[in-house]
Design an enzyme around this catalytic site. Structure first.
Site, PDB file in Angstrom:
ATOM      1  N   GLN A   1      13.308  -4.605  -9.912  1.00 34.78           N
ATOM      2  CA  GLN A   1      12.129  -4.760  -9.065  1.00 34.78           C
ATOM      3  C   GLN A   1      10.859  -4.313  -9.787  1.00 34.78           C
ATOM      4  O   GLN A   1      10.730  -3.147 -10.148  1.00 34.78           O
ATOM      5  CB  GLN A   1      12.305  -3.898  -7.807  1.00 34.78           C
ATOM      6  CG  GLN A   1      11.136  -3.940  -6.856  1.00 34.78           C
ATOM      7  CD  GLN A   1      11.217  -2.833  -5.814  1.00 34.78           C
ATOM      8  OE1 GLN A   1      11.616  -1.715  -6.104  1.00 34.78           O
ATOM      9  NE2 GLN A   1      10.820  -3.140  -4.588  1.00 34.78           N
ATOM     10  N   GLY A   2       9.937  -5.233 -10.000  1.00 36.41           N
ATOM     11  CA  GLY A   2       8.683  -4.888 -10.662  1.00 36.41           C
ATOM     12  C   GLY A   2       7.558  -4.689  -9.664  1.00 36.41           C
ATOM     13  O   GLY A   2       6.738  -5.591  -9.456  1.00 36.41           O
ATOM     14  N   TYR A   3       7.518  -3.548  -9.046  1.00 34.96           N
ATOM     15  CA  TYR A   3       6.481  -3.235  -8.061  1.00 34.96           C
ATOM     16  C   TYR A   3       5.507  -2.187  -8.625  1.00 34.96           C
ATOM     17  O   TYR A   3       4.378  -2.490  -8.954  1.00 34.96           O
ATOM     18  CB  TYR A   3       7.107  -2.691  -6.769  1.00 34.96           C
ATOM     19  CG  TYR A   3       7.508  -3.743  -5.742  1.00 34.96           C
ATOM     20  CD1 TYR A   3       7.823  -5.043  -6.118  1.00 34.96           C
ATOM     21  CD2 TYR A   3       7.585  -3.408  -4.393  1.00 34.96           C
ATOM     22  CE1 TYR A   3       8.199  -5.990  -5.165  1.00 34.96           C
ATOM     23  CE2 TYR A   3       7.956  -4.349  -3.438  1.00 34.96           C
ATOM     24  CZ  TYR A   3       8.262  -5.633  -3.829  1.00 34.96           C
ATOM     25  OH  TYR A   3       8.633  -6.548  -2.875  1.00 34.96           O
ATOM     26  N   SER A   4       5.956  -0.928  -8.721  1.00 32.64           N
ATOM     27  CA  SER A   4       5.061   0.172  -9.105  1.00 32.64           C
ATOM     28  C   SER A   4       4.449  -0.045 -10.486  1.00 32.64           C
ATOM     29  O   SER A   4       5.068  -0.639 -11.377  1.00 32.64           O
ATOM     30  CB  SER A   4       5.831   1.493  -9.142  1.00 32.64           C
ATOM     31  OG  SER A   4       6.274   1.842  -7.863  1.00 32.64           O
TER      32      SER A   4
ATOM     33  N   SER B   1       7.021   6.902  -0.808  1.00 31.31           N
ATOM     34  CA  SER B   1       7.232   8.356  -0.744  1.00 31.31           C
ATOM     35  C   SER B   1       7.314   8.796   0.716  1.00 31.31           C
ATOM     36  O   SER B   1       6.867   8.095   1.617  1.00 31.31           O
ATOM     37  CB  SER B   1       6.085   9.089  -1.436  1.00 31.31           C
ATOM     38  OG  SER B   1       4.915   9.008  -0.643  1.00 31.31           O
ATOM     39  N   ASN B   2       7.880   9.970   0.937  1.00 26.87           N
ATOM     40  CA  ASN B   2       8.004  10.440   2.317  1.00 26.87           C
ATOM     41  C   ASN B   2       6.637  10.676   2.958  1.00 26.87           C
ATOM     42  O   ASN B   2       6.508  10.612   4.180  1.00 26.87           O
ATOM     43  CB  ASN B   2       8.890  11.691   2.360  1.00 26.87           C
ATOM     44  CG  ASN B   2      10.357  11.327   2.158  1.00 26.87           C
ATOM     45  OD1 ASN B   2      10.667  10.209   1.733  1.00 26.87           O
ATOM     46  ND2 ASN B   2      11.252  12.236   2.480  1.00 26.87           N
ATOM     47  N   GLU B   3       5.622  10.900   2.131  1.00 28.50           N
ATOM     48  CA  GLU B   3       4.257  10.993   2.668  1.00 28.50           C
ATOM     49  C   GLU B   3       3.812   9.625   3.200  1.00 28.50           C
ATOM     50  O   GLU B   3       3.221   9.533   4.277  1.00 28.50           O
ATOM     51  CB  GLU B   3       3.287  11.476   1.583  1.00 28.50           C
ATOM     52  CG  GLU B   3       3.429  12.955   1.220  1.00 28.50           C
ATOM     53  CD  GLU B   3       4.596  13.254   0.290  1.00 28.50           C
ATOM     54  OE1 GLU B   3       5.219  12.296  -0.224  1.00 28.50           O
ATOM     55  OE2 GLU B   3       4.901  14.448   0.083  1.00 28.50           O
TER      56      GLU B   3
ATOM     57  N   GLU C   1      16.889  -4.809   6.197  1.00 27.00           N
ATOM     58  CA  GLU C   1      18.100  -4.081   5.781  1.00 27.00           C
ATOM     59  C   GLU C   1      17.811  -2.642   5.425  1.00 27.00           C
ATOM     60  O   GLU C   1      18.296  -2.116   4.444  1.00 27.00           O
ATOM     61  CB  GLU C   1      18.755  -4.783   4.596  1.00 27.00           C
ATOM     62  CG  GLU C   1      19.647  -5.901   5.057  1.00 27.00           C
ATOM     63  CD  GLU C   1      20.814  -6.118   4.102  1.00 27.00           C
ATOM     64  OE1 GLU C   1      21.539  -5.153   3.806  1.00 27.00           O
ATOM     65  OE2 GLU C   1      20.995  -7.250   3.663  1.00 27.00           O
TER      66      GLU C   1
END
Lengths: 378, 398
Positions: free
Chosen positions: B126-129, B383-385, B244
């Site tokens: 996956q090329g996201y970040s 992230s959880n934030e 999912e």
């Protein structure tokens, strides 16, 4: 004035900070950690030159007449740079035991930088209980024969001599009946299984198979080793809490720097109030750990006894718990970068994590503190 | 309302268990159970075993080769495979680009990619970040410039899990920088063998290699590899956020970890008695078990809503937060349980087939590295934030 440092203590603190700032960059530290011994003999010689190795010892022993507070200030400063030199193991714990046993001859060598020590205070079954000693020392003529296993003996791979508690009387978990032996690391029957530790230190499993030790290798009194090792570990605990304060200071300042410069959504992360408040918490934990560590060091300097032990356990319970929180938050706020080996913050996190269980974790010291307090407060 | 699952679902659970028991290679099971290093082959091989049984694409509809399971069956499959030490199925094909292609892809794209994802013939990443686009994903800068029938892609992706194992990468790329940042993003499928792509490992703090940097230098990508319309990539990214996501709860794996914790706490000694009898430690295990129970019950409510046809929204954020915190909590207790044996770092002992006796107890070798590695869970996948931000915005309406 409580907590005010003397001029000499300030000078000492400044000299350690200067050393770390100038000569202990993270790349230098990484190179040293990767080297064969895992630390720098050159730095050790400089510590000797600067007098740091003699700081905690009496002048009669060739030292500079300081004590746990001075050792703590050095450890705190070294913690800010995550120094890998075995100051805690050789000077604070090993040297502390030699001093208590009146072995000024060896202290001179140590202060000159020519002696490395390791102490086998843990056994595989013992968890953090110093008095749980299964290693046996049996009399054989005027000698003793030692057999047993010591777990995770820090600095053992570099040590010239090992300090080994062994049972000369009593059952496995009795406080009475433990005797300390000072053995050449290369003595017949001593086998080391060396390894690296999670925080880039060095340690070994030490197996003793019928190691012959003369009566003159006994440190302190036969059967009364706990009288030496328990207070010596209390001092080392206070000192490692000072180191924890130094590591936490680095965690806080590096995280502050990171969220102040890292931009997301067009603004620095530090502009988010949720992160500001969490960093404020980290700062509070760091400050209070430092307070507790200094308190423990001062109590230790005032002499052995329940007050020093209570203070050491209070400081360690606090430092273990808060150090964990500060470390975890530092990584979280660094995001993915915090996960990488390349970024210094992850090494500081690993050190504060491992300090968490050194000489006992938070639970161990909570129990010990409660036992020592006997329901009393203050 | 009741808490029992149906007789059919119970029978299905038994079927899954029996299949795992019969088909999971014993060395793979051992590696997962002991937290040893897994190879690409371990993952792929297990996926192919499932595929041969018709279970290669658990969440997919039957028209694309899926088993057409109900949400409850999918949950049971996730839980049983996690609990019984199966390797994770790599999610990038099955749970990410697969569903995207099904929902937005052309017939050619479906025919080209879906069968090979289901069979594990082709691995995806996956090329996201990007270095400057993490939580603020929409500010990504990797550019795709149109040149006839192709795009020329330049830029850098990071934190790309399994890029070193992957044959293809799906990327969010910027195709228009004159508009609002979310509106100039497109979704491209890129063959990793294309000239101009370089993969550089990122070593994480415990010494592992899972993530990578991926560099694109004038990489030529056919326009036909774009999924959906140009500049509509953000819609696809958002679609994936709700897709999912229940498997993120990792209930099965956390149950396996809790069992392991209980075993280790029974084997470790404190003051001459098992650690598990120590009131403080016992209480921590109990707390973790209750946390797990709370997560499981919440998950079951989400699964039940899914069965009634609702697509989970912000519930996915709740599950992500609590699941990752629970994994971290369990990891912390496991490390705590082993006392001083959390200190030795013996990477060689974390390789399968290492035959020398371990330093300290056998079960100790992977626990500190796992604790360090698990810090990633509250950072990755939004992230959880970011997840708390979603709850604040979508549920609380702030």
């Amino acid at each position: 004035m409580p907590f005010a440092l003397t001029d000499e203590q300030k000078l000492l603190q400044e000299s350690v900070d200067r050393f770390v700032e100038r000569d202990y960059g993270f790349d230098v530290r990484t190179r040293l950690a990767e080297s064969e011994t895992g630390w720098s003999a050159e730095n050790w010689a400089r510590f000797a030159e600067l007098g740091w190795l003699g700081v905690p010892f009496d002048e009669a022993a060739g030292g500079y007449g300081g004590g746990p507070v001075e050792a703590g200030l050095i450890a705190e400063g070294l913690g800010k740079g995550l120094a890998v030199e075995p100051y805690l193991w050789t000077v604070v714990l090993g040297g502390g035991l030699l001093a208590r046993a009146g072995r000024n001859d060896l202290l001179e060598e140590l202060i000159a930088g020519n002696l490395q020590l390791a102490t086998g205070f843990a056994e595989p079954q013992a968890r953090y209980a110093l008095h749980d000693v299964a290693t046996k020392a049996e009399r054989s003529g005027g000698d003793y024969v030692l057999t047993g296993q010591k777990a995770v003996v820090f600095n053992a791979p570099s040590a010239d001599r090992l300090i080994v508690p062994a049972r000369t009387a009593g059952g496995q978990t009795e406080s009475r009946g433990i005797t300390l032996f000072l053995l050449p690391a290369g003595a017949d029957g001593i086998a080391l299984r060396p390894y690296r530790t999670m925080d880039d230190g060095r340690a070994a499993e030490v197996t003793l198979s019928s190691v012959r030790a003369g009566g003159d290798t006994v440190l302190g009194e036969v059967d009364d080793g706990m009288a030496l090792i328990e207070p010596a570990i209390d001092v080392a605990t206070a000192v490692v809490c000072c180191e924890a304060a130094g590591v936490m200071q680095a965690l806080v300042s590096q995280t502050r720097e990171y969220i102040g410069t890292r931009k997301q959504f067009g603004v620095p992360l530090s502009s988010f109030q949720v992160l500001q408040h969490r960093m404020a918490e980290m700062f509070i934990h760091k400050e209070q750990t430092q307070s507790m560590a200094y308190m423990a060091a001062v109590r230790a300097a005032a002499g052995d006894g329940p007050a020093a032990s209570r203070a050491a356990s209070a400081a360690k319970a606090y430092a273990s718990e808060k150090g964990k929180l500060v470390g975890q938050e530092a990584i979280q706020m660094h995001g993915g970068m915090g996960m990488t080996r390349e970024m210094p913050i992850s090494s500081f996190f690993k050190r504060i994590t491992m300090i968490g269980s050194l000489f006992g974790d938070a639970d161990h010291h909570l129990d010990r503190f409660a036992d020592l307090s006997g329901g009393r407060t203050g | 309302m009741d808490l029992d699952i149906s007789a059919e679902d119970l029978a299905f659970r038994d079927e899954v268990r029996a299949f795992i028991d019969r088909s999971l290679p014993s060395d793979t099971r051992e590696k997962v159970r002991r937290g040893l290093k897994l190879t690409k082959e371990d993952h792929v091989n297990w996926h192919r075993i499932l595929h041969a049984n018709g279970w290669g694409a658990p969440g997919w509809p039957v028209e694309y080769g899926g088993p057409d399971w109900t949400p409850m069956q999918r949950h049971i499959f996730e839980e049983e495979t996690g609990r019984n030490h199966c390797p994770r199925l790599m999610p990038f094909g099955l749970k990410m680009v697969g569903p995207v292609i099904q929902a937005f892809g052309s017939d050619e794209q479906k025919a080209q990619h879906l069968p090979k994802i289901a069979s594990s013939e082709i691995q995806w990443c996956q090329g996201y970040s990007e270095p400057g686009a993490g939580s603020d994903l929409a500010s990504l800068k990797t550019r795709a410039v149109r040149d006839g029938d192709t795009y020329i892609v330049n830029g850098q992706k990071t934190w790309t899990t399994a890029a070193h194992w992957a044959d293809w990468i799906f990327c969010l790329v910027r195709t228009d920088d004159t508009v609002k940042k979310q509106e100039g993003i497109s979704f491209l499928l890129i063959d990793m063998a294309t000239p101009g792509i370089a993969v550089k490992p990122i070593i994480t703090m415990e010494g592992g290699h899972e993530v990578n940097e991926v560099f694109f230098d004038d990489v030529v990508v056919p326009v036909s590899n774009r999924v959906g319309a140009e500049n509509k990539g953000w819609t696809i990214a958002k679609f994936l956020l709700g897709h999912e996501r229940t498997s993120i709860a990792e209930i099965g794996r956390s149950k396996a970890q809790l069992e392991k914790l209980t075993e280790i706490a029974a084997a470790e000694q404190k003051d001459g008695a098992p650690l598990i009898d120590d009131p403080r430690f016992r209480e921590k295990i109990a707390r973790a078990e209750i946390d797990l129970m709370a997560l499981e019950m919440t998950l079951l409510r989400v699964v039940s809503a899914e069965s009634a046809g609702r697509v989970p929204g912000p519930e996915a954020s709740l599950l992500k937060i609590r699941a990752t915190e629970l994994q971290q909590e369990l990891g912390e207790l496991l490390m705590e349980a082993i006392g001083y044996y959390s200190h030795p770092d013996t990477p060689e002992a974390r390789e399968f087939g290492w035959n020398e006796p371990s330093v300290g107890p056998d079960y100790a070798v992977s626990l500190s590295p796992a604790y360090f590695n698990l810090r990633k869970t509250s950072i990755y996948g939004g992230s959880n934030e970011v997840q708390r931000g979603i709850i604040s915005k979508m549920v609380l309406g702030f």
